[in-house]
Design a protein around this motif. Structure first.
Motif, short mmCIF file in Angstrom:
data_model
loop_
_atom_site.label_atom_id
_atom_site.label_comp_id
_atom_site.label_asym_id
_atom_site.label_seq_id
_atom_site.Cartn_x
_atom_site.Cartn_y
_atom_site.Cartn_z
N CYS A 18 0.85 -1.20 0.00
CA CYS A 18 0.00 0.00 0.00
C CYS A 18 0.88 1.25 0.00
N THR A 19 0.59 2.17 -0.89
CA THR A 19 1.37 3.41 -0.95
C THR A 19 0.78 4.48 -0.04
N GLY A 20 -0.43 4.21 0.49
CA GLY A 20 -1.10 5.22 1.32
C GLY A 20 -1.74 6.32 0.51
N ALA A 217 11.39 11.11 -4.88
CA ALA A 217 12.49 10.16 -4.68
C ALA A 217 12.06 9.07 -3.70
N SER A 218 11.25 9.46 -2.71
CA SER A 218 10.76 8.51 -1.72
C SER A 218 9.81 9.26 -0.79
N GLN A 219 8.98 8.51 -0.11
CA GLN A 219 8.23 9.09 1.01
C GLN A 219 8.77 8.44 2.28
N ARG A 285 7.53 0.41 0.74
CA ARG A 285 6.90 0.36 -0.60
C ARG A 285 7.65 1.27 -1.58
N CYS A 286 8.19 2.37 -1.06
CA CYS A 286 8.89 3.33 -1.94
C CYS A 286 10.20 2.76 -2.48
N GLU A 287 10.78 1.80 -1.77
CA GLU A 287 12.03 1.18 -2.24
C GLU A 287 11.83 0.46 -3.56
N MET A 288 10.56 0.20 -3.90
CA MET A 288 10.27 -0.59 -5.13
C MET A 288 9.55 0.25 -6.18
N CYS A 289 9.53 1.55 -5.99
CA CYS A 289 8.78 2.42 -6.89
C CYS A 289 9.71 2.98 -7.97
N ILE A 290 9.33 2.81 -9.22
CA ILE A 290 10.24 3.18 -10.32
C ILE A 290 9.87 4.49 -11.00
#
Ligand code: SF4
Ligand code: SF4
Ligand code: SF4
Length: 402
Positions: A18-20, A217-219, A285-290
């Protein structure tokens, strides 16, 4: 097979995907869902009666984002294959809001705020769903519906904790808004594009007329903010906080906390981002977001942190990738009306950003690693080429005034 909320919960939420973004809460026709906080993080829960319509699973960007299919639907074509992968765009610019107050209020150039105010005042949109802070608990982020200049300006600046922006979509429609703008991170925009692609829920998806996506870049987990507040600012009772800013003061913007007793505590941006949030509290989850540059937004905006962009009395600027005709219309009109100053930007310069490396190379590689072990991963339905390539970090900045 149950297609109700239990399915979303087992495929996305309980697998850490879940990205929230808040979309499931924001579109549920039965108003069965709400956002609760688990370990301080927003998480959807079923608090009403689910009719098992399946809409939430269909539009959720947590585990499934057919990026190229959505791209074709939005822009009528796919990106050209390139190592410097920034998605489809018509123009790239660098610039700032001409209103000095808005420029300084923004995180880096104030262009998002200026474009929204302009779109509202010229009738292109009738409201904007944006990320703000809770009024009673100003240390917590909150999605807001902004329908005036003041409300838009009040929500300026980046938030380095999750904001479930999309949870307000149905509410905006219920309030009678028909030309809605939404400002979000790439995952918020993925969900909006899935709604528009599948045409669900139709009463909502057709009313989102403009998406402004922020480079991401990330949350970060709110726990990171709490650690900065307690360990570095000496604040252990959140109730002492009157106002919190992640990009307060002059560019590049620092962690600024105003206390109810009148004191202000500031933590340098470099220290709190690179020594606390980034290494210790990136959301998993953000570690896998492209997606770094909001590849599906009408207009993508952000700071690209090129090393040469620092210096004394430098206010910061916003980089823009204008992707669609809807985005182009707003930007063109804002330039003509002298709302924003923009100059052409060589898009390759964006690839010098730490965010580009983190997403298009780091996350893409990490995704492949996790897939190899069968760990839960989001499916973007595309391979990202994370091959290293040389970038010129010493290009001279282009600064010229019209
Ligand atoms: S969107 Fe449909 S399936 Fe999802 S929680 Fe609401 S009623 Fe249930
Ligand atoms: S729609 Fe958004 S908030 Fe809901 S489960 Fe999916 S990623 Fe999470
Ligand atoms: S890194 Fe990706 S998943 Fe995380 S907040 Fe940004 S856009 Fe959403």
């Amino acid at each position: 097979m149950n297609i109700g909320f239990p399915q979303l919960e087992s495929l996305v939420v309980r697998r850490g995907l879940c990205t929230g973004c808040g979309s499931c809460v924001g579109i549920c026709p039965s108003a069965a869902l709400s956002m609760s906080r688990v370990y301080g993080e927003p998480m959807p829960v079923c608090t009403g009666v689910c009719s098992s319509c399946g809409l939430c699973s269909r539009i959720c960007p947590g585990n499934d984002v057919p990026l190229l299919e959505l791209e074709r639907h939005c822009f009528g074509r796919n990106r050209k294959p390139a190592l410097a992968d920034l998605g489809v765009y018509r123009n790239s610019y660098n610039g700032y809001a001409r209103d000095d107050f808005i420029r300084k209020k923004g995180a880096s150039g104030g262009v998002v705020t200026a474009l929204l105010v302009h779109a509202l005042e010229t009738g292109i949109i009738d409201c904007a769903i944006v990320a703000g802070f809770n009024t009673e608990k100003p240390w917590l982020t909150e999605a807001k519906i902004a329908a005036s200049r003041e409300e838009i300006v009040d929500a300026a600046q980046s938030k380095y904790a999750v904001v479930p922006v999309n949870m307000r979509i149905r509410e905006a429609v219920k309030r009678g808004y028909r030309r809605i703008a939404l400002v979000g991170l790439p995952c918020h925009i993925h969900a909006v594009r899935k709604m528009q692609y599948y045409g669900i829920p139709r009463d909502i998806s057709v009313k989102i007329k403009l998406t402004i996506g922020l480079f991401c870049a990330s949350q970060f987990y709110f726990e990171g903010t709490r650690h900065i507040l307690v360990e570095w600012c000496g604040i252990d009772k959140m109730e002492e906080i009157a106002r919190l800013e992640y990009r307060g003061g002059d560019w590049p913007g620092h962690f600024v906390v105003q206390l109810r007793n009148g004191e202000t505590v500031t933590v340098d941006r470099h220290r709190y981002v690179y020594h606390m949030l980034m290494p210790h509290y990136k959301r998993d989850r953000c570690e896998m977001c492209i997606d770094w540059s909001s590849e599906l937004a009408d207009i993508a905006v952000g700071d690209y942190w090129a090393p040469q962009r620092t210096g004394p009395d430098y206010y910061g600027t916003s980089a823009l990738l204008v992707r669609s005709s809807a985005g182009e219309e707003v930007v063109k009109s804002a330039v003509e009306e002298k709302v924003v100053y923009l100059e052409d930007l060589d898009p390759d310069k964006l690839c010098s950003s730490v965010g580009f490396e983190m997403k298009k190379h780091g996350a893409a590689y990490r995704l492949a690693q996790r897939q190899q072990f069968g760990w839960p991963t989001p499916n973007y339905h595309m391979q990202v080429d994370y091959t290293p390539f040389f970038r010129d970090f010493h290009m001279a900045p282009e600064k010229k005034e019209s």
